[in-house]
Design an enzyme around this catalytic site. Sequence first.
Site: not given
Length: 282
Positions: A10-11, A32, A56-57, A120, A124, A145
């Site tokens: 991931g980023q 996960l 989970y995005t 989502y 979270k 963002w």
Amino acid sequence: MRLLVFGKTGQVATELQRQADVLALGRDEADLSDPAACAAIIRDSNADAVINAAAYTAVDKAEEEEALATVINGDAPTEMAKAAAARKIPFLHISTDYVFDGKGQQPWKPTDAPSPANAYGRSKLVGEEGVRSAGGNFAILRTSWVFSSHGANFVKTMLRLSETRDTLQVVDDQIGGPTSAADIADALLTMAKAMIGGQQGGVFHFSGAPAASWKDFATEIFLQAGRLIDVVGIPTTEFPTPAVRPLNSRMDCSDLDRQFGIRTPEWRLSLARVLSELEAGG
């Protein structure tokens, strides 16, 4: 400082590996969707702190897979935080502006009551509540963002679309703070070091400044990239998505500065660095 990171490609996880010597676990090593297994990894590790940079995005897909999203975003970090608490080591967890409903125009404070408007965000929030109740020294870092030179994100999407189009329609009534993954990683590493040294955590906000719309963000991307693209603003109602998006994602980041000395990053400067990386090949 021995850091165990959940997430590898991931980023933010990628940036953590760029900036520090961490043990980063991918999905094949830490799934996960199996919270108990993730907790066991922490129990058996010699880490000084744990950072959860996995999630989970898929915001729209979560509307159909809320149960799975809740396991990954809710149950897993809860069990991970409990395991970290049992070992008396800090647990740092990335969350999102989506825990708020996006109403109003004032920046959201960490103490504001969450009220997620989509699956989502709900998933979270379950994770946040679990981490807070685990009993250990925790830090929840809500951000928004996210962009970088790798992975899927708005900057790369805009650049790709601009290769075949002269005009792009971009939403201009959602307001937030673009935030580079590198800045998030740097903040997490600073927080982890302080918390290992005894600093108490809590819930914090971290996003780029100044506040901007997606149209503003796109316009700056093309300006810095030297691309002549006509960016036309449209309301959210003209770009329907399965999941409701918050119109107000402004975040008050002052608590993070007061407690950890972490200043709000200027996203235009961070964007310049990302574009330079992309120009150089990533």
